[in-house]
Each structure stands twice: as structure tokens, then as C-alpha cells.
Design a protein around this motif. Sequence first.
Motif, PDB file in Angstrom:
ATOM      1  N   ASN A   3       0.848  -1.195   0.000  1.00  0.00           N
ATOM      2  CA  ASN A   3       0.000   0.000   0.000  1.00  0.00           C
ATOM      3  C   ASN A   3       0.886   1.249   0.000  1.00  0.00           C
ATOM      4  N   TRP A   4       0.252   2.412  -0.103  1.00  0.00           N
ATOM      5  CA  TRP A   4       0.992   3.689  -0.176  1.00  0.00           C
ATOM      6  C   TRP A   4       1.934   3.856   1.001  1.00  0.00           C
ATOM      7  N   ALA A   5       1.456   3.502   2.198  1.00  0.00           N
ATOM      8  CA  ALA A   5       2.263   3.714   3.399  1.00  0.00           C
ATOM      9  C   ALA A   5       3.371   2.668   3.538  1.00  0.00           C
ATOM     10  N   LEU A  37      -8.618  -2.597  -6.045  1.00  0.00           N
ATOM     11  CA  LEU A  37      -7.605  -1.763  -5.404  1.00  0.00           C
ATOM     12  C   LEU A  37      -7.732  -0.367  -6.006  1.00  0.00           C
ATOM     13  N   GLY A  38      -7.882   0.641  -5.145  1.00  0.00           N
ATOM     14  CA  GLY A  38      -7.895   2.024  -5.629  1.00  0.00           C
ATOM     15  C   GLY A  38      -6.470   2.527  -5.733  1.00  0.00           C
ATOM     16  N   SER A  39      -6.164   3.603  -5.013  1.00  0.00           N
ATOM     17  CA  SER A  39      -4.787   4.127  -5.047  1.00  0.00           C
ATOM     18  C   SER A  39      -3.951   3.565  -3.900  1.00  0.00           C
ATOM     19  N   ARG A  45      -5.838  -3.979   5.981  1.00  0.00           N
ATOM     20  CA  ARG A  45      -5.970  -4.980   4.923  1.00  0.00           C
ATOM     21  C   ARG A  45      -7.312  -4.914   4.190  1.00  0.00           C
ATOM     22  N   LEU A  46      -7.988  -3.764   4.288  1.00  0.00           N
ATOM     23  CA  LEU A  46      -9.312  -3.668   3.671  1.00  0.00           C
ATOM     24  C   LEU A  46      -9.291  -3.984   2.177  1.00  0.00           C
ATOM     25  N   ALA A  47      -8.285  -3.506   1.462  1.00  0.00           N
ATOM     26  CA  ALA A  47      -8.255  -3.711   0.005  1.00  0.00           C
ATOM     27  C   ALA A  47      -7.692  -5.082  -0.377  1.00  0.00           C
ATOM     28  N   ASP A  48      -7.168  -5.806   0.572  1.00  0.00           N
ATOM     29  CA  ASP A  48      -6.420  -7.025   0.256  1.00  0.00           C
ATOM     30  C   ASP A  48      -7.337  -8.191  -0.147  1.00  0.00           C
ATOM     31  N   LEU A 156     -17.381  -0.922   1.596  1.00  0.00           N
ATOM     32  CA  LEU A 156     -16.132  -1.609   1.957  1.00  0.00           C
ATOM     33  C   LEU A 156     -15.665  -2.567   0.855  1.00  0.00           C
ATOM     34  N   GLY A 157     -16.074  -2.317  -0.352  1.00  0.00           N
ATOM     35  CA  GLY A 157     -15.666  -3.172  -1.477  1.00  0.00           C
ATOM     36  C   GLY A 157     -16.317  -4.535  -1.460  1.00  0.00           C
ATOM     37  N   ALA A 158     -17.320  -4.718  -0.611  1.00  0.00           N
ATOM     38  CA  ALA A 158     -17.872  -6.065  -0.385  1.00  0.00           C
ATOM     39  C   ALA A 158     -19.072  -6.385  -1.273  1.00  0.00           C
ATOM     40  N   ALA A 278       6.136   8.112   5.033  1.00  0.00           N
ATOM     41  CA  ALA A 278       6.304   6.933   5.895  1.00  0.00           C
ATOM     42  C   ALA A 278       5.550   7.209   7.189  1.00  0.00           C
ATOM     43  N   GLU A 279       4.355   6.642   7.320  1.00  0.00           N
ATOM     44  CA  GLU A 279       3.476   6.927   8.458  1.00  0.00           C
ATOM     45  C   GLU A 279       2.383   5.873   8.515  1.00  0.00           C
ATOM     46  N   VAL A 280       1.680   5.865   9.626  1.00  0.00           N
ATOM     47  CA  VAL A 280       0.501   5.012   9.774  1.00  0.00           C
ATOM     48  C   VAL A 280      -0.588   5.900  10.366  1.00  0.00           C
ATOM     49  N   SER A 282      -4.562   6.361  12.178  1.00  0.00           N
ATOM     50  CA  SER A 282      -5.769   5.805  12.815  1.00  0.00           C
ATOM     51  C   SER A 282      -6.754   6.963  12.972  1.00  0.00           C
ATOM     52  N   GLU A 283      -8.022   6.635  13.090  1.00  0.00           N
ATOM     53  CA  GLU A 283      -9.015   7.691  13.337  1.00  0.00           C
ATOM     54  C   GLU A 283     -10.263   7.079  13.963  1.00  0.00           C
ATOM     55  N   HIS A 284     -10.782   7.771  14.948  1.00  0.00           N
ATOM     56  CA  HIS A 284     -12.011   7.314  15.606  1.00  0.00           C
ATOM     57  C   HIS A 284     -12.991   8.471  15.679  1.00  0.00           C
TER      58      HIS A 284
HETATM   59  C1  FAD Z   1      -1.836  10.706   3.302  1.00  0.00           C
HETATM   60  C2  FAD Z   1      -3.253  10.234   3.515  1.00  0.00           C
HETATM   61  C3  FAD Z   1      -4.232  11.158   3.819  1.00  0.00           C
HETATM   62  C4  FAD Z   1      -5.548  10.719   4.056  1.00  0.00           C
HETATM   63  N1  FAD Z   1      -6.505  11.659   4.339  1.00  0.00           N
HETATM   64  C5  FAD Z   1      -7.756  11.269   4.629  1.00  0.00           C
HETATM   65  C6  FAD Z   1      -8.753  12.228   4.954  1.00  0.00           C
HETATM   66  O1  FAD Z   1      -8.523  13.420   4.913  1.00  0.00           O
HETATM   67  N2  FAD Z   1      -9.978  11.754   5.312  1.00  0.00           N
HETATM   68  C7  FAD Z   1     -10.261  10.431   5.355  1.00  0.00           C
HETATM   69  O2  FAD Z   1     -11.390  10.076   5.704  1.00  0.00           O
HETATM   70  N3  FAD Z   1      -9.366   9.508   4.968  1.00  0.00           N
HETATM   71  C8  FAD Z   1      -8.126   9.904   4.615  1.00  0.00           C
HETATM   72  N4  FAD Z   1      -7.198   8.965   4.226  1.00  0.00           N
HETATM   73  C9  FAD Z   1      -7.628   7.572   4.051  1.00  0.00           C
HETATM   74  C10 FAD Z   1      -8.111   7.363   2.614  1.00  0.00           C
HETATM   75  O3  FAD Z   1      -9.046   8.310   2.260  1.00  0.00           O
HETATM   76  C11 FAD Z   1      -8.754   5.985   2.453  1.00  0.00           C
HETATM   77  O4  FAD Z   1      -7.781   5.044   2.721  1.00  0.00           O
HETATM   78  C12 FAD Z   1      -9.348   5.771   1.038  1.00  0.00           C
HETATM   79  O5  FAD Z   1     -10.008   4.535   1.002  1.00  0.00           O
HETATM   80  C13 FAD Z   1      -8.250   5.761   0.021  1.00  0.00           C
HETATM   81  O6  FAD Z   1      -8.739   5.543  -1.274  1.00  0.00           O
HETATM   82  P1  FAD Z   1      -7.907   4.563  -2.234  1.00  0.00           P
HETATM   83  O7  FAD Z   1      -8.273   4.890  -3.619  1.00  0.00           O
HETATM   84  O8  FAD Z   1      -6.472   4.630  -1.897  1.00  0.00           O
HETATM   85  O9  FAD Z   1      -8.534   3.184  -1.784  1.00  0.00           O
HETATM   86  P2  FAD Z   1      -7.776   1.809  -1.457  1.00  0.00           P
HETATM   87  O10 FAD Z   1      -6.988   1.976  -0.212  1.00  0.00           O
HETATM   88  O11 FAD Z   1      -7.061   1.339  -2.651  1.00  0.00           O
HETATM   89  O12 FAD Z   1      -9.031   0.885  -1.179  1.00  0.00           O
HETATM   90  C14 FAD Z   1      -9.878   1.161  -0.090  1.00  0.00           C
HETATM   91  C15 FAD Z   1     -11.135   0.307  -0.206  1.00  0.00           C
HETATM   92  O13 FAD Z   1     -11.889   0.743  -1.316  1.00  0.00           O
HETATM   93  C16 FAD Z   1     -12.185  -0.368  -2.150  1.00  0.00           C
HETATM   94  N5  FAD Z   1     -12.255   0.099  -3.527  1.00  0.00           N
HETATM   95  C17 FAD Z   1     -11.366   0.860  -4.200  1.00  0.00           C
HETATM   96  N6  FAD Z   1     -11.812   1.073  -5.454  1.00  0.00           N
HETATM   97  C18 FAD Z   1     -12.980   0.412  -5.574  1.00  0.00           C
HETATM   98  C19 FAD Z   1     -13.918   0.222  -6.632  1.00  0.00           C
HETATM   99  N7  FAD Z   1     -13.749   0.741  -7.846  1.00  0.00           N
HETATM  100  N8  FAD Z   1     -15.008  -0.545  -6.378  1.00  0.00           N
HETATM  101  C20 FAD Z   1     -15.219  -1.092  -5.160  1.00  0.00           C
HETATM  102  N9  FAD Z   1     -14.378  -0.942  -4.144  1.00  0.00           N
HETATM  103  C21 FAD Z   1     -13.272  -0.198  -4.342  1.00  0.00           C
HETATM  104  C22 FAD Z   1     -11.048  -1.350  -1.920  1.00  0.00           C
HETATM  105  O14 FAD Z   1     -11.424  -2.670  -2.248  1.00  0.00           O
HETATM  106  C23 FAD Z   1     -10.842  -1.181  -0.429  1.00  0.00           C
HETATM  107  O15 FAD Z   1     -11.764  -1.948   0.265  1.00  0.00           O
HETATM  108  C24 FAD Z   1      -5.884   9.342   3.957  1.00  0.00           C
HETATM  109  C25 FAD Z   1      -4.902   8.426   3.609  1.00  0.00           C
HETATM  110  C26 FAD Z   1      -3.592   8.871   3.368  1.00  0.00           C
HETATM  111  C27 FAD Z   1      -2.552   7.871   2.986  1.00  0.00           C
END
Ligand code: FAD
Length: 413
Positions: A3-5, A37-39, A45-48, A156-158, A278-280, A282-284
Amino acid sequence: MRNWAGNIIFSAASVERPTSIEQLQDVVRRAQRVRALGSGHSFNRLADTDGTLVSLADMPRIVEVDSAAHQVRIDGGATYTDIVGALHEAGYGLGNVASLPHITVAGAVTTATHGSGDTNRNLAAAVAALKIVTASGEIVSFQRGDADFEGAVVNLGALGIISELTLDLIPGYEIAQNVYVGLPVTNVLDHFDALMSRAYSVSLFTRWQGKAVDQLWVKSIAGGDPVPEILGARAADRAYHPIPDYDGNDCTPQMGVAGPWHERLFHFPVGHKASAGAEVQSEHFVRRADAAAAFAAIHKVQDQFSSALFVSEVRSVAADDLWLSTAYGQETIGFHFTWKPDWEPTLAGVKVVEAALAPLSPRPHWAKVFTLRPEVIRPLYPRLEDFRALAQRLDPDGKFRNQMVEKLIFADR
Ligand SMILES: Cc1cc2nc3c(=O)[nH]c(=O)nc-3n(C[C@H](O)[C@H](O)[C@H](O)COP(=O)(O)OP(=O)(O)OC[C@H]3O[C@@H](n4cnc5c(N)ncnc54)[C@H](O)[C@@H]3O)c2cc1C
């Protein structure tokens, strides 16, 4: 593939990059287990999947503005970077965005990704319609007003692979962004609502050290001149990055200079690196009414986790009616943490925060790190059974489920 991180190595047996809808349908039809998988910006492991991971990055980009309906039709692989310039050119805006444009719209929508603002709902709330390639390869459409629409958006991609989305647009607008530094915690606790409702989008950034919040970011629709002080926080005399040691010039323009929505509402601009890298994270999320109590609870234990932290952001999210949205049925405040990439202290820190918030029944961000157990999370979503029924109907054999989704949502069925 990571993943990106870089904290997740995907376990997919194969990766497919279809270039047409027909190819996408064929990939899904043939697969036994499959996930989109999006970006790759999620931190868990949600996208896995252990089956086929499908990237829509090579699909034809669609950004089709419908001026009569004030909507845009986009493809399931489009990122915000791909669409915001075209929307601005057409005289339109999105009401809300996340901190960065690099993520796909579909990935943001399925995970209830959000920005900030008392009247701003999760990004998924802008979805007016979507098309999903379901387990048989058939495309199922949902429009606002349809039965189950509210269950289909944050999914949740489900449910399948989103091949197309239609988003509501608003007229284009300008934002002026001002940063204030050194906000006393006592003023946050005593004036939380006044602070968060001060402008269109407000964020508090803090490292949870001492008795002050580091930065208050105020994104206002009109006007630009900063006031010299807000509740003891003074107007910044330079551009700031949320992580104080980083360069503020890597962020969207500040100092009250007004500009188009898509160049100010994100924290990190198109074409730049977002956050630390390089980070991880969490959010609640807690109910808005509990925000000051939540803030005080975390403040009380800050010395137990702050050394593991880059920075933390507090944002407001308006309520919506999407079944798996973290803001379902309640005005919400998000407590976000950007942790250093050191797993043990990060995990310990996440647990400290979760314990502090436990009396307030926090909902974790689906795409970030959390340790709350499924039996704690499920009762927080009153429409969970309806979502399960919808998933059962569209994906009877669980083709789109992975270990994480199975455990979180479906395990006791
Ligand atoms: C630097 C950084 C900043 C962030 N800022 C924020 C923020 O401001 N607010 C916030 O709420 N979150 C934030 N996030 C979290 C981010 O928004 C989520 O992780 C979001 O899901 C990322 O989209 P992605 O395209 O990378 O999805 P992925 O991580 O690739 O996938 C996420 C989920 O989406 C599903 N999915 C992707 N594409 C599709 C599709 N076409 N059809 C069905 N399912 C699909 C995947 O199967 C997976 O379950 C941040 C993350 C990072 C790394």
C-alpha cells in the motif's frame, strides 16, 4: 505489492488491470475471490485479497459534466486529481474533499472518507448514483431513492467493483485559508462548537503535547484577511505544514489568499507529496455532543502516546444516512492520528486512544488502523443486518469478501 504507506504487503495471487468494462466483467466473472484496489492509501488490509486484485487505473477515464443535472459522471478508477480541474473549468465544485487529491473517488466513497466542516458530510454523501460489477459479472445500478441505495454506497468493497459513479456538484467557489498557532486546550474544551463552526471547514492539528493545540486551520468561503487572534491562537506569519517540522510550502496556499476550492480545500495540493509519507494513520469518530469529553479524555492520557505521533487532526463531519458511514445518523467529530512508522509504539498508542474513547462508543475509520473488536463495532451500525442482506443478495458466495471484511461484518452468519 504494498500500500501507499508501505505497512501492508498485499497477498493477492494475481493482479489484473482491465482496460474496458467488458474485460472488468470478465475478470470478475472468472475470479473465485476478487477485490478492487484504488490508489492503495488505506492503512489496513481492507483492500487485500488472496485472490485477484483489480486495479481500474488503466480503464478509460470518464469525467462527464451534466450541466442540466449539476452532476458529474466518472469511472470507478478516477482519482480526485483526475476530476477536480475539469470540474473547476466547468464552473463547478465538490462540497467536500479529503486532505489529499491522490485517492480514487471509489476508494474514498466505499470507506466513508471525509474532510471537515460542520455542514459537510462524508464524500460518499455526494454520490447520486453508482454502477457495480457484481459477482456474476452483471452490472447493477443504484440511484438515490432506490431501495438499498444507502447501503450500496459505503460498501467496503464487499458488494462488487464500482465501475461508475455520479456525483452531485455545487457552483464553483473560492476558499481563503488561514492558520492560527498556539490555541490553549482550555479554550478548545470551553468553546469547541464555536471553534468548529467558525468557517466552512475547520481543523485542529495537535501533537498532544503540553497545554496548547499547535495549529487551527480555518478555510473560509469568502474574504481573506485573517483576524489577528482566535481564542488565544495567533495568526501565522508564514505557511505551516500540519507536521510542524515539515515545509508549509508543500501544502495548499494559506495566509488568507483566496483561490479556487480545489486549490485550498485539500491540505495537500495536486502534484505534491501528501503528509509525511512513511506513516501510519488511525481515526475514531464520536458523537458531536461528546467531542469536548473526547478531547479531554485524550488530553488526559497524551503523555502515554505523544512520542509515537507525527501529528493529530480533529475534524467535524455532518450526519448522513448511509448505512456503513462513520457519520450514520449522527453529527460526528473525527480524532485522527498520523503515527510514526514504528509499529509497536503506534499500536500501543492506538490502544491508549481507544481506551480513552471507549466510554463514548467510537466508530473507527474503516480504512485506518484500529484494534476494536467486531462485536464492539457492529452494534454501532443499526443497519448492519440490512447491509449483510444486500451483500448476500449481490454476492451470495462471498467472492468480494476478504479476511478483514469477513471478520468485521459477516463472521457469525
Ligand atoms: C496521506 C493520507 C491522507 C488521508 N486523508 C484522509 C482524509 O482526509 N480523510 C479520510 O477520511 N481519509 C483519509 N485517508 C484515508 C483514505 O481516504 C482511504 O484510505 C481511502 O479509502 C483511500 O482511497 P484509495 O483509492 O487509496 O482506496 P484503497 O486503499 O485502494 O481501497 C480502499 C477500499 O476501497 C475499495 N475500492 C477501491 N476502489 C474500488 C472500486 N472501484 N469498487 C469497489 N471498491 C473499491 C477497496 O477494495 C478497499 O476496500 C488518507 C490516507 C492517506 C494515505
